[in-house]
Design an enzyme around this catalytic site. Structure first.
Site, PDB file in Angstrom:
ATOM      1  CG  HIS A  62      -0.792  18.022  12.317  1.00  0.00           C
ATOM      2  ND1 HIS A  62       0.188  18.822  11.753  1.00  0.00           N
ATOM      3  CD2 HIS A  62      -1.789  17.959  11.407  1.00  0.00           C
ATOM      4  CE1 HIS A  62      -0.219  19.237  10.561  1.00  0.00           C
ATOM      5  NE2 HIS A  62      -1.415  18.720  10.317  1.00  0.00           N
ATOM      6  CG  ASP A 307      -5.210  17.745   8.559  1.00  0.00           C
ATOM      7  OD1 ASP A 307      -4.215  17.924   9.293  1.00  0.00           O
ATOM      8  OD2 ASP A 307      -5.805  18.664   7.980  1.00  0.00           O
TER       9      ASP A 307
END
Ligand SMILES: [Zn+2]
Length: 440
Positions: A62, A307
């Protein structure tokens, strides 16, 4: 373009044979013993005792830009990636605006090119605005300059089976893959941690394992029915592993990922009420951690995905119930995987290269990454000191996020150098300078 040449001397290739590697004009020009004489003018890097690996590829990062530059930018996130040994990252679509059009994915791709630390490959959203109601412009994103092949509403599950079926059918046209955040929303409303013994003691609403497992079971059957490609993000339970093993035995085209934090940490940490341990999917039980390690070692789980989810301080340094979910991971992934999989004897460095580079590049259909360390291949290489140990200090990291669950831990393995297109973006464990791309 970069025409400098580097002689990496006496590196241990994938932790096995020791050799010199000559890097010239962005590619591996020679591999062998005593290349010194053929390397006139090259900068010599003494790599004795270091392991040479293909640059790591993250399928699940992200980067937060556009829209949440207070949490991370493409520049800061890709600096963190280079320091962590990565030469490519896939930027998740839950930015603001959402990456659900060709315009947004091209913007993220361009920011990556301009930064020059790693390849940035945008992930496209499956549905418009991650709302789950209307398919996004998958074809336009695939055809764009960003050449999107991975599509995901990550953060949110594509829970409508009709929408999931349509998405799986659509991406077949351009060899794409749907990366699912498997979590049945009706079973996880208000969830704060893993559902089990600890959640009962703490009085927190839990994510039951079945919320993840029921979506994975449905999706592997949909992938089989449609004849398409499914990737399961951040698998976190022993039951999920069993379903994926079953699906692979039946020849279903499914791949799966595990995060470094799910390989090391358990729900017991939630007893501290420290929101740094709040994450989705949640930290699970000891038995799940052991099942995930075994599955990564035996190939049931194909890859490690970080992640990496940076948050601004105020979103994590607050009470548990209102804290954001997510952990940083780019600068600790290598060390956590070394600690959990290599120091434990479950995997070799060659296995490490498979799960952190070769396989994720293949799933993302990413050319020039995840390649063997052989003559003629692009010089995307990381040099690791496996004997080094270090204390994790989030304030010393390149990511804007300070939410590392490994803060204060001593971990093995340090990235000494990262070569991106033959250029050392990291040297001596520190950022060197970005790679200057030629004309597009
Ligand atoms: Zn997710």
């Amino acid at each position: 373009m970069n025409h400098a040449s580097y002689l990496i001397r006496s590196a241990s290739l994938l932790g096995t044979t020791t050799a010199d590697v000559l890097v010239r004009d962005g590619v591996i020009a020679a591999v062998g013993e005593n290349l010194g004489e053929s390397a006139e003018g090259a900068t010599v890097i003494d790599a004795a005792g270091l392991v040479a690996l293909p640059g790591m590829v993250d399928l699940h990062t992200h980067l937060r830009e556009p829209g949440r530059e207070d949490a991370e930018t493409v520049e800061t996130g890709t600096r963190a990636a280079a320091l962590g040994g990565f030469t490519a990252v896939h930027a998740m679509a839950n930015s603001s605006p959402v990456a659900d059009t060709a315009g947004v994915v091209e913007q993220v791709y361009q920011l990556g090119r301009e930064s020059g630390w790693v390849d940035v490959r945008p992930v496209g959203a499956v549905t418009v605005g991650l709302a789950g109601e209307q398919l996004a412009e998958l074809g336009a994103m695939a055809d764009s300059r960003a050449r999107v092949r991975v599509f995901s509403d990550d953060g949110i599950c594509v829970s409508d089976p009709v929408m999931m079926r349509r998405a799986l059918e659509y991406v077949k046209a351009f060899d794409g893959v749907i990366a699912q955040h498997a979590q049945e929303p009706r079973l996880t409303a208000g969830a704060q941690m893993n559902e089990g013994r600890v959640s009962a003691v703490l009085g927190l609403a839990g994510w039951p394992a079945v919320a993840e497992e029921s979506i994975i079971a449905r999706d592997v059957l949909l992938a089989q029915h449609v004849g398409s490609r499914l990737h399961v993000c951040h698998v976190s339970t022993a039951g999920s592993v069993e379903i994926i093993r079953w699906a692979k035995e039946r020849g279903i085209n499914v791949t799966a990922e595990v995060t470094p934090h799910h390989l090391l940490l358990t729900e017991e940490l939630v007893r501290s009420w420290n929101p740094v341990y709040k994450v989705n999917p949640p930290l699970r039980a000891d038995a799940d951690v052991h099942a995930l390690r075994a599955a990564l070692a035996d190939g049931t789980i194909d890859i490690v995905g970080t992640d990496h989810a940076p948050h601004p301080r105020e979103a994590k340094e607050c009470e548990w119930a209102s804290a954001a979910m997510g952990m940083t991971g780019l600068e600790t992934a290598l060390s956590v995987v070394q600690e959990t999989m290599i120091e434990s004897g479950l995997m070799t460095w060659a296995d490490f290269a498979r799960v952190t580079s070769t396989a994720p590049a293949a799933i993302g259909r990413l050319s020039g990454q995840g390649r063997p360390l052989e003559v003629g291949e692009p010089a995307n290489i990381v040099l690791v000191d496996p004997a080094a140990r270090w204390n994790v200090d989030p304030s010393a990291m390149a990511t804007k996020g300070r939410n590392s669950p490994f803060a204060g831990m001593e971990l093995p393995g340090r990235v000494v150098a990262t070569f991106f297109h033959g250029h050392p973006t990291v040297l001596g464990g520190k950022l060197n300078s970005p790679y200057v791309h030629g004309a597009i």
